[in-house]
Design a protein around this motif. Structure first.
Motif, short mmCIF file in Angstrom:
data_model
loop_
_atom_site.label_atom_id
_atom_site.label_comp_id
_atom_site.label_asym_id
_atom_site.label_seq_id
_atom_site.Cartn_x
_atom_site.Cartn_y
_atom_site.Cartn_z
N MET A 115 0.85 -1.19 0.00
CA MET A 115 0.00 0.00 0.00
C MET A 115 0.89 1.25 0.00
O MET A 115 1.80 1.38 0.78
N THR A 116 0.61 2.14 -0.92
CA THR A 116 1.41 3.35 -1.04
C THR A 116 1.14 4.29 0.11
O THR A 116 0.00 4.58 0.43
N GLN A 117 2.21 4.77 0.74
CA GLN A 117 2.08 5.75 1.81
C GLN A 117 2.62 7.09 1.31
O GLN A 117 3.77 7.19 0.91
N VAL A 118 1.78 8.09 1.32
CA VAL A 118 2.17 9.40 0.82
C VAL A 118 2.47 10.32 1.97
O VAL A 118 1.70 10.42 2.92
N ALA A 119 3.59 11.00 1.91
CA ALA A 119 3.94 12.01 2.89
C ALA A 119 4.04 13.34 2.16
O ALA A 119 4.93 13.53 1.33
N LEU A 120 3.11 14.25 2.44
CA LEU A 120 3.08 15.55 1.79
C LEU A 120 3.11 16.63 2.86
O LEU A 120 2.32 16.62 3.79
N LEU A 121 4.05 17.54 2.73
CA LEU A 121 4.18 18.66 3.65
C LEU A 121 3.95 19.96 2.89
O LEU A 121 4.17 20.03 1.68
N PRO A 122 3.54 21.05 3.58
CA PRO A 122 3.16 21.06 4.99
C PRO A 122 1.84 20.36 5.24
O PRO A 122 0.98 20.32 4.35
N GLU A 123 1.66 19.82 6.42
CA GLU A 123 0.47 19.06 6.74
C GLU A 123 -0.80 19.90 6.62
O GLU A 123 -1.86 19.41 6.23
N SER A 124 -0.69 21.19 6.95
CA SER A 124 -1.86 22.07 6.87
C SER A 124 -2.37 22.18 5.43
O SER A 124 -3.59 22.20 5.19
N LEU A 125 -1.45 22.22 4.47
CA LEU A 125 -1.85 22.29 3.06
C LEU A 125 -2.46 20.97 2.62
O LEU A 125 -3.47 20.95 1.90
N ALA A 126 -1.85 19.87 3.03
CA ALA A 126 -2.39 18.55 2.67
C ALA A 126 -3.83 18.41 3.18
O ALA A 126 -4.71 17.93 2.45
N GLN A 127 -4.08 18.84 4.41
CA GLN A 127 -5.41 18.74 4.96
C GLN A 127 -6.39 19.66 4.24
O GLN A 127 -7.56 19.32 4.05
N LYS A 128 -5.91 20.84 3.83
CA LYS A 128 -6.76 21.76 3.08
C LYS A 128 -7.16 21.14 1.75
O LYS A 128 -8.34 21.20 1.34
N LEU A 129 -6.22 20.52 1.07
CA LEU A 129 -6.51 19.90 -0.22
C LEU A 129 -7.49 18.75 -0.06
O LEU A 129 -8.34 18.50 -0.92
N LEU A 130 -7.37 18.02 1.05
CA LEU A 130 -8.25 16.88 1.29
C LEU A 130 -9.66 17.28 1.68
O LEU A 130 -10.63 16.62 1.33
N SER A 131 -9.78 18.37 2.41
CA SER A 131 -11.07 18.70 3.00
C SER A 131 -11.85 19.78 2.26
O SER A 131 -13.07 19.86 2.39
N SER A 132 -11.18 20.62 1.48
CA SER A 132 -11.86 21.74 0.83
C SER A 132 -12.54 21.30 -0.47
O SER A 132 -12.03 20.42 -1.17
N PRO A 133 -13.68 21.90 -0.79
CA PRO A 133 -14.33 21.59 -2.08
C PRO A 133 -13.48 22.06 -3.24
O PRO A 133 -12.66 22.97 -3.11
N ALA A 134 -13.71 21.44 -4.39
CA ALA A 134 -12.89 21.74 -5.57
C ALA A 134 -12.95 23.21 -5.95
O ALA A 134 -11.94 23.81 -6.31
N TRP A 135 -14.15 23.82 -5.88
CA TRP A 135 -14.28 25.21 -6.30
C TRP A 135 -13.45 26.13 -5.43
O TRP A 135 -12.90 27.14 -5.91
N GLN A 136 -13.33 25.80 -4.13
CA GLN A 136 -12.55 26.65 -3.23
C GLN A 136 -11.06 26.60 -3.56
O GLN A 136 -10.37 27.62 -3.55
N ILE A 137 -10.56 25.40 -3.86
CA ILE A 137 -9.15 25.25 -4.23
C ILE A 137 -8.87 25.98 -5.54
O ILE A 137 -7.86 26.69 -5.67
#
Length: 212
Positions: A1-23
């Motif tokens: 299973m691929t494990q992705v580490a993306l920093l900064p964590e705050s940006l990763a969480q924003k990309l995961l949680s924000s709707p597409a239009w907001q990004i």
């Protein structure tokens, strides 16, 4: 299973949680530079974290010519949520799975440098600070051509700037597109559109490859 580490964590969480239009609205016309971090990367990581907290402005017109010309990564809209498909998914999974990357929006952050350039170098005055011995103080810069397309040029660095495996010569100006592999000395990076990065992170999370 691929494990992705993306920093900064705050940006990763924003990309995961924000709707597409907001990004798309927040990063309109901005390309991300994903910087591969070596195992012992504390010296490199510190300035990058500082840069991620600074406000900046994208170059005028940058990316306008490339938004609709992506060949390596495609987004399919289904039910309002973009999903990355095709060879771009495989390539991005491979790149992110190999090592930790730091995602930095390509923005103009320093007032003391030419306003038409996003500078890259070891100097703390650079817009993208890479504190690694193989990177020159003033290594390279991103700019835009008269049509607004994103470009890159080496600044006479000792160890060179490489785009997709080819070293830029002298005053050569190269166009930059999403999913381009760019090396500054020994530091490997690649470019990615924020919507594409969001799509692959959400796809991986839905497949159980990301925690949270």
């Amino acid at each position: 299973m691929t494990q992705v580490a993306l920093l900064p964590e705050s940006l990763a969480q924003k990309l995961l949680s924000s709707p597409a239009w907001q990004i798309e609205k927040e990063y309109a016309g901005v390309l991300f530079l994903l910087i591969e971090l070596p195992r012992r990367s504390d010296e490199l990581l510190g300035p990058l974290l500082e840069l991620s907290t600074l406000d900046g402005e994208p170059l005028p017109g940058a990316l306008d010519s490339f938004v609709n010309t992506m060949e390596m990564a495609r987004i399919d809209i289904k039910g309002g949520e973009p999903v990355l498909t095709g060879p771009g998914l495989v390539e991005l999974l491979a790149r992110l799975g190999d090592s930790t990357h730091f995602a930095l929006p390509l923005l103009k952050r320093r007032d003391i440098e030419p306003s038409g350039r996003i500078t890259v170098g070891r100097s703390q005055n650079s817009d993208v600070v890479l504190t690694e011995p193989s990177v020159s103080n003033h290594h390279a810069w991103f700019g835009s051509d008269p049509q607004g397309s994103l470009t890159i040029q080496d600044a006479g660095s000792k160890n060179g700037t490489w785009v997709n495996g080819r070293r830029l010569a002298g005053d050569e100006v190269a166009w930059v597109q999403p999913m381009d592999q760019i090396k500054f000395g020994s530091i490997s990076t690649f470019t990615c559109m924020p919507g594409v990065l969001r799509g692959v992170l959400r796809t991986m999370r839905s497949e159980g490859e990301l925690g949270g």
